[in-house]
Design an enzyme around this catalytic site. Structure first.
Site, PDB file in Angstrom:
ATOM      1  N   GLU A  60       0.681  -1.202  -0.040  1.00 45.72           N
ATOM      2  CA  GLU A  60      -0.293  -0.006   0.185  1.00 45.72           C
ATOM      3  C   GLU A  60       0.588   1.107  -0.027  1.00 45.72           C
ATOM      4  O   GLU A  60       1.380   1.652   0.795  1.00 45.72           O
ATOM      5  CB  GLU A  60      -1.588  -0.217   0.738  1.00 45.72           C
ATOM      6  CG  GLU A  60      -1.738  -0.961   0.973  1.00 45.72           C
ATOM      7  CD  GLU A  60      -2.310  -1.612   2.666  1.00 45.72           C
ATOM      8  OE1 GLU A  60      -2.727  -0.263   3.643  1.00 45.72           O
ATOM      9  OE2 GLU A  60      -3.298  -2.547   2.672  1.00 45.72           O
ATOM     10  N   ASP A  93      -4.177   8.423  10.806  1.00 48.67           N
ATOM     11  CA  ASP A  93      -3.514   7.645  11.527  1.00 48.67           C
ATOM     12  C   ASP A  93      -2.467   8.925  13.228  1.00 48.67           C
ATOM     13  O   ASP A  93      -2.391   9.291  13.711  1.00 48.67           O
ATOM     14  CB  ASP A  93      -2.036   8.351  10.172  1.00 48.67           C
ATOM     15  CG  ASP A  93      -2.177   7.493   9.395  1.00 48.67           C
ATOM     16  OD1 ASP A  93      -2.584   6.450   8.949  1.00 48.67           O
ATOM     17  OD2 ASP A  93      -2.744   7.851   8.247  1.00 48.67           O
TER      18      ASP A  93
END
Length: 257
Positions: free
Chosen positions: A46, A57
């Site tokens: 990815e 994140d």
């Protein structure tokens, strides 16, 4: 056949997918990292599109995204870097990024460029499923790009089955309702969640992400799915190791212990 589909049909368990942020540590590292990961046997990658507000994140990937943007990375430049990647790399490649840069680029233009350079799927964590169904699915399907949706321990069974029915490729099973970040182990509650989803007999395979960092977490994830995704740990190693091959070797060594 789409490379993601082919991977899950030929390898039923123990799939290792690795995430890294494009443009980190250095602006032009993207292709070098991809080639090294494939050479060392990683099954899928990815590639993260850096964004200034990566809400899903944790601090490690936030820092990488900030540095990548400072280095000058953009979506246009990423596609330029990837234009010849399929001459050298054959594993499935997924672009992972937030909706804002993709909308600025234009969603259909984004899909066209993905096909042009050989991208197999996309993960857009902040794309609501209803919006995907109404505005994006038809376009993604037209280009045979897999739209990978995320589920968490809080996602209802009805919602999971709806996602399973209307997407293909794989389902990204987030280990907990939290941000990304390496963990040393998964507690009983997380493992019960893995078992519960596994028991639903979904048509799509699943990979577990968020928190995978070592053999214990990788094995726990793989015991009730097709494998796992490692992100923050690899970003840490790209920072701490002196070379890209050294970072990949350290990642694989950590999965043996």
């Amino acid at each position: 056949m789409n490379r993601i589909t082919n991977l899950f049909e030929t390898k039923k368990n123990g799939i290792l997918s690795v995430y890294f942020t494009a443009g980190y540590p250095q602006l032009n590292d993207t292709v070098t990292i991809l080639k090294e990961l494939e050479a060392k046997g990683i099954n899928m990658v990815e590639v993260g599109i850096p964004f200034s507000d990566p809400m899903a994140d944790g601090p490690v990937i936030q820092e990488a995204a900030t540095q990548a943007l400072r280095n000058g990375m953009s979506l246009h430049l990423l596609f330029e870097q990837l234009k010849d990647i399929r001459k050298e790399v054959q594993m499935p490649l997924v672009l992972m990024g937030y909706l804002n840069p993709i909308m600025q680029f234009g969603f259909e233009d984004f899909c066209k460029k993905c096909v042009e350079v050989g991208i197999d799927g996309m993960i857009i964590p902040d794309l609501p499923f209803a919006d995907y169904m109404s505005d994006y699915k038809e376009i993604a399907d037209r280009y045979d790009l897999k739209m990978i949706m995320l589920i968490t321990p809080e996602t209802s069974e009805d919602r999971i089955r709806l996602i399973d029915e209307h997407t293909s490729g794989f389902i990204y099973m987030v280990s907990s309702a939290a941000i990304t970040g390496a963990q040393q182990s998964f507690d009983d509650q997380k493992q019960a969640y893995f078992r519960r989803i596994n028991g639903m007999n979904l048509q799509n395979p699943r990979l577990v992400g968020f928190g995978i960092s070592n053999k214990a977490t990788f094995d726990a994830a793989s015991s009730n799915s097709s494998g796992a995704i490692i992100g923050s740990k690899f970003i840490q190693l790209l920072k701490s190791e002196t070379t890209i091959p050294g970072a990949v070797d350290a990642l694989l060594e950590g999965l043996k212990k």
